[in-house]
Design a protein around this motif. Structure first.
Motif, PDB file in Angstrom:
ATOM      1  N   THR A 169       1.964 -10.868   0.776  1.00 54.43           N
ATOM      2  CA  THR A 169       0.822 -10.766  -0.142  1.00 54.43           C
ATOM      3  C   THR A 169       0.419  -9.308  -0.383  1.00 54.43           C
ATOM      4  O   THR A 169      -0.491  -9.044  -1.165  1.00 54.43           O
ATOM      5  CB  THR A 169      -0.394 -11.539   0.405  1.00 54.43           C
ATOM      6  OG1 THR A 169      -0.725 -11.047   1.718  1.00 54.43           O
ATOM      7  CG2 THR A 169      -0.085 -13.025   0.485  1.00 54.43           C
ATOM      8  N   GLY A 170       1.083  -8.379   0.295  1.00 55.09           N
ATOM      9  CA  GLY A 170       0.757  -6.967   0.123  1.00 55.09           C
ATOM     10  C   GLY A 170       1.700  -6.282  -0.849  1.00 55.09           C
ATOM     11  O   GLY A 170       2.407  -6.924  -1.640  1.00 55.09           O
ATOM     12  N   ASP A 171       1.729  -4.964  -0.771  1.00 48.76           N
ATOM     13  CA  ASP A 171       2.559  -4.158  -1.662  1.00 48.76           C
ATOM     14  C   ASP A 171       3.938  -3.868  -1.069  1.00 48.76           C
ATOM     15  O   ASP A 171       4.713  -3.106  -1.635  1.00 48.76           O
ATOM     16  CB  ASP A 171       1.853  -2.829  -1.972  1.00 48.76           C
ATOM     17  CG  ASP A 171       0.536  -3.046  -2.704  1.00 48.76           C
ATOM     18  OD1 ASP A 171       0.465  -3.998  -3.501  1.00 48.76           O
ATOM     19  OD2 ASP A 171      -0.413  -2.282  -2.443  1.00 48.76           O
ATOM     20  N   ASN A 172       4.185  -4.448   0.114  1.00 53.18           N
ATOM     21  CA  ASN A 172       5.485  -4.300   0.764  1.00 53.18           C
ATOM     22  C   ASN A 172       5.825  -2.837   1.061  1.00 53.18           C
ATOM     23  O   ASN A 172       6.969  -2.401   0.950  1.00 53.18           O
ATOM     24  CB  ASN A 172       6.602  -4.913  -0.091  1.00 53.18           C
ATOM     25  CG  ASN A 172       7.838  -5.239   0.736  1.00 53.18           C
ATOM     26  OD1 ASN A 172       7.737  -5.460   1.938  1.00 53.18           O
ATOM     27  ND2 ASN A 172       8.990  -5.262   0.094  1.00 53.18           N
ATOM     28  N   ASP A 173       4.794  -2.076   1.434  1.00 42.35           N
ATOM     29  CA  ASP A 173       5.025  -0.677   1.792  1.00 42.35           C
ATOM     30  C   ASP A 173       4.874  -0.513   3.303  1.00 42.35           C
ATOM     31  O   ASP A 173       4.680  -1.479   4.039  1.00 42.35           O
ATOM     32  CB  ASP A 173       4.056   0.249   1.047  1.00 42.35           C
ATOM     33  CG  ASP A 173       2.596  -0.152   1.257  1.00 42.35           C
ATOM     34  OD1 ASP A 173       2.329  -0.948   2.189  1.00 42.35           O
ATOM     35  OD2 ASP A 173       1.737   0.324   0.506  1.00 42.35           O
ATOM     36  N   LEU A 174       4.981   0.718   3.773  1.00 35.00           N
ATOM     37  CA  LEU A 174       4.938   0.994   5.207  1.00 35.00           C
ATOM     38  C   LEU A 174       3.579   0.622   5.808  1.00 35.00           C
ATOM     39  O   LEU A 174       3.509   0.125   6.946  1.00 35.00           O
ATOM     40  CB  LEU A 174       5.226   2.479   5.459  1.00 35.00           C
ATOM     41  CG  LEU A 174       5.414   2.895   6.926  1.00 35.00           C
ATOM     42  CD1 LEU A 174       6.573   2.130   7.542  1.00 35.00           C
ATOM     43  CD2 LEU A 174       5.634   4.406   7.028  1.00 35.00           C
ATOM     44  N   ALA A 175       2.515   0.806   5.044  1.00 34.13           N
ATOM     45  CA  ALA A 175       1.179   0.465   5.542  1.00 34.13           C
ATOM     46  C   ALA A 175       1.067  -1.035   5.785  1.00 34.13           C
ATOM     47  O   ALA A 175       0.473  -1.472   6.788  1.00 34.13           O
ATOM     48  CB  ALA A 175       0.121   0.917   4.533  1.00 34.13           C
ATOM     49  N   ASP A 176       1.632  -1.837   4.884  1.00 35.78           N
ATOM     50  CA  ASP A 176       1.608  -3.289   5.068  1.00 35.78           C
ATOM     51  C   ASP A 176       2.412  -3.709   6.298  1.00 35.78           C
ATOM     52  O   ASP A 176       2.055  -4.656   7.001  1.00 35.78           O
ATOM     53  CB  ASP A 176       2.167  -3.991   3.826  1.00 35.78           C
ATOM     54  CG  ASP A 176       1.200  -3.965   2.668  1.00 35.78           C
ATOM     55  OD1 ASP A 176      -0.012  -3.884   2.922  1.00 35.78           O
ATOM     56  OD2 ASP A 176       1.655  -4.015   1.515  1.00 35.78           O
ATOM     57  N   PHE A 177       3.499  -2.999   6.557  1.00 34.72           N
ATOM     58  CA  PHE A 177       4.324  -3.309   7.727  1.00 34.72           C
ATOM     59  C   PHE A 177       3.533  -3.117   9.015  1.00 34.72           C
ATOM     60  O   PHE A 177       3.520  -3.991   9.893  1.00 34.72           O
ATOM     61  CB  PHE A 177       5.567  -2.417   7.737  1.00 34.72           C
ATOM     62  CG  PHE A 177       6.411  -2.567   8.972  1.00 34.72           C
ATOM     63  CD1 PHE A 177       7.236  -3.669   9.135  1.00 34.72           C
ATOM     64  CD2 PHE A 177       6.357  -1.605   9.964  1.00 34.72           C
ATOM     65  CE1 PHE A 177       8.004  -3.806  10.283  1.00 34.72           C
ATOM     66  CE2 PHE A 177       7.127  -1.727  11.109  1.00 34.72           C
ATOM     67  CZ  PHE A 177       7.950  -2.843  11.271  1.00 34.72           C
ATOM     68  N   PHE A 178       2.850  -1.984   9.129  1.00 35.87           N
ATOM     69  CA  PHE A 178       2.058  -1.727  10.339  1.00 35.87           C
ATOM     70  C   PHE A 178       0.846  -2.654  10.412  1.00 35.87           C
ATOM     71  O   PHE A 178       0.452  -3.091  11.500  1.00 35.87           O
ATOM     72  CB  PHE A 178       1.613  -0.259  10.379  1.00 35.87           C
ATOM     73  CG  PHE A 178       2.717   0.692  10.738  1.00 35.87           C
ATOM     74  CD1 PHE A 178       3.247   0.704  12.024  1.00 35.87           C
ATOM     75  CD2 PHE A 178       3.248   1.555   9.794  1.00 35.87           C
ATOM     76  CE1 PHE A 178       4.276   1.576  12.363  1.00 35.87           C
ATOM     77  CE2 PHE A 178       4.276   2.427  10.127  1.00 35.87           C
ATOM     78  CZ  PHE A 178       4.791   2.439  11.413  1.00 35.87           C
ATOM     79  N   LEU A 179       0.265  -2.963   9.257  1.00 38.99           N
ATOM     80  CA  LEU A 179      -0.861  -3.900   9.234  1.00 38.99           C
ATOM     81  C   LEU A 179      -0.414  -5.278   9.709  1.00 38.99           C
ATOM     82  O   LEU A 179      -1.133  -5.951  10.460  1.00 38.99           O
ATOM     83  CB  LEU A 179      -1.438  -3.988   7.821  1.00 38.99           C
ATOM     84  CG  LEU A 179      -2.598  -4.986   7.639  1.00 38.99           C
ATOM     85  CD1 LEU A 179      -3.777  -4.599   8.531  1.00 38.99           C
ATOM     86  CD2 LEU A 179      -3.024  -5.053   6.177  1.00 38.99           C
ATOM     87  N   ALA A 180       0.779  -5.686   9.281  1.00 36.86           N
ATOM     88  CA  ALA A 180       1.303  -6.985   9.702  1.00 36.86           C
ATOM     89  C   ALA A 180       1.501  -7.035  11.215  1.00 36.86           C
ATOM     90  O   ALA A 180       1.208  -8.053  11.859  1.00 36.86           O
ATOM     91  CB  ALA A 180       2.623  -7.269   8.985  1.00 36.86           C
TER      92      ALA A 180
END
Length: 274
Positions: A169-180
């Motif tokens: 549901t995110g932008d599939n960037d590095l920030a989303d990866f760490f947030l996940a």
């Protein structure tokens, strides 16, 4: 009814775990667009697989091997006698090198497995080992081992679903990866809080059951003292966090008692001797 308090807690925790699992199923339907029948089928299959894998992983993680009946006939005889007194089938006996004196049980009533460490047999007297074995057999009889293994499995599944929900549901960037990763850890810890609560209570119940079946609490109290001292002196332990929650003695990690898998050993010893 035996152990009304334990059964009530298990029913409550089971309901809470089911609620988490149901939320995860709804998320899967919404994010992945899976039909209801497929989600239900997958949920049931996942629970079964998690239980089987959880039991297998616990044994494999410590390198458990069958305890030779030829080399240790007295242990097999005592387990057989204890199992008969408790009205359950004799469990499979295994041994492992854990680096610390410890023991744990996995499996259900009728298909249980008890693992003792080499260090435990080297540290305790036969009477103290009998107290430890009675404690582990009590876990199998009370079926709380199944709740622990399933609880850990449900926590892992819910955490994975939460991670994928964030990623998709995110932008599939590095920030989303760490947030996940963070969301997954937080969700898993939230689910495990309820499992930890029943984990502490079940230890008191198993201690009481063991004392009743062996005719007193002193052998197990003495065993817990030696196990605690042996664990303090040991430099390395082959027991990971998930198996640690199943053991008769668990090291308290972290500052908050809320996340402890075992009650304080001093309180357990005091209750056994009172």
């Amino acid at each position: 009814m035996r152990h009304v308090g334990l059964k009530a807690r298990m029913a409550l925790v089971g309901s809470i775990l089911f609620a988490f699992y149901a939320i995860a199923a709804v998320v899967v339907m919404g994010v992945f667009g899976w039909p209801l029948w497929l989600v239900l089928l997958g949920s049931v299959a996942f629970v079964g697989v998690q239980y089987k894998v959880g039991k297998w992983a616990a044994l494999r993680s410590v390198g458990a091997e069958d305890l030779s009946e030829t080399q240790h006939p007295e242990l097999h005889d005592r387990v057989e006698s204890l199992a008969a007194d408790m009205g359950i089938e004799k469990p499979r006996l295994m041994i492992a090198r854990m680096g610390v004196p410890n023991a744990f049980a996995v499996g259900r009533k009728g298909a249980g497995t008890v693992v003792v460490s080499e260090e435990l047999l080297q540290t305790l007297t036969l009477q103290e080992v009998e107290g430890v074995l009675a404690h582990e057999l009590a876990h199998v009889r009370n079926r709380d081992v199944v709740m622990m293994v399933l609880g850990q499995g449900v926590a892992s599944i819910v955490a994975i679903v939460a991670q994928w929900a964030v990623l998709l549901t995110g932008d599939n960037d590095l920030a989303d990866f760490f947030l996940a990763l963070v969301v997954g850890q937080v969700v898993q810890l939230l689910v495990m809080v309820f499992v930890f609560a029943i984990s502490r209570y079940r230890e008191y119940v198993a201690d009481r059951d063991a004392a009743a079946v062996i005719g007193g609490g002193e052998p197990l109290a003495s065993a817990l003292e030696k196990i605690s001292h042996g664990s303090e002196r040991a430099r390395d332990s082959a027991v990971d966090a998930q198996v640690n929650a199943l053991c008769i003695f668990g090291e308290e990690r972290g500052l908050a008692r809320l996340f402890a898998t075992h009650p304080p050993v001093e309180k357990r010893i005091e209750r056994l001797r009172s």
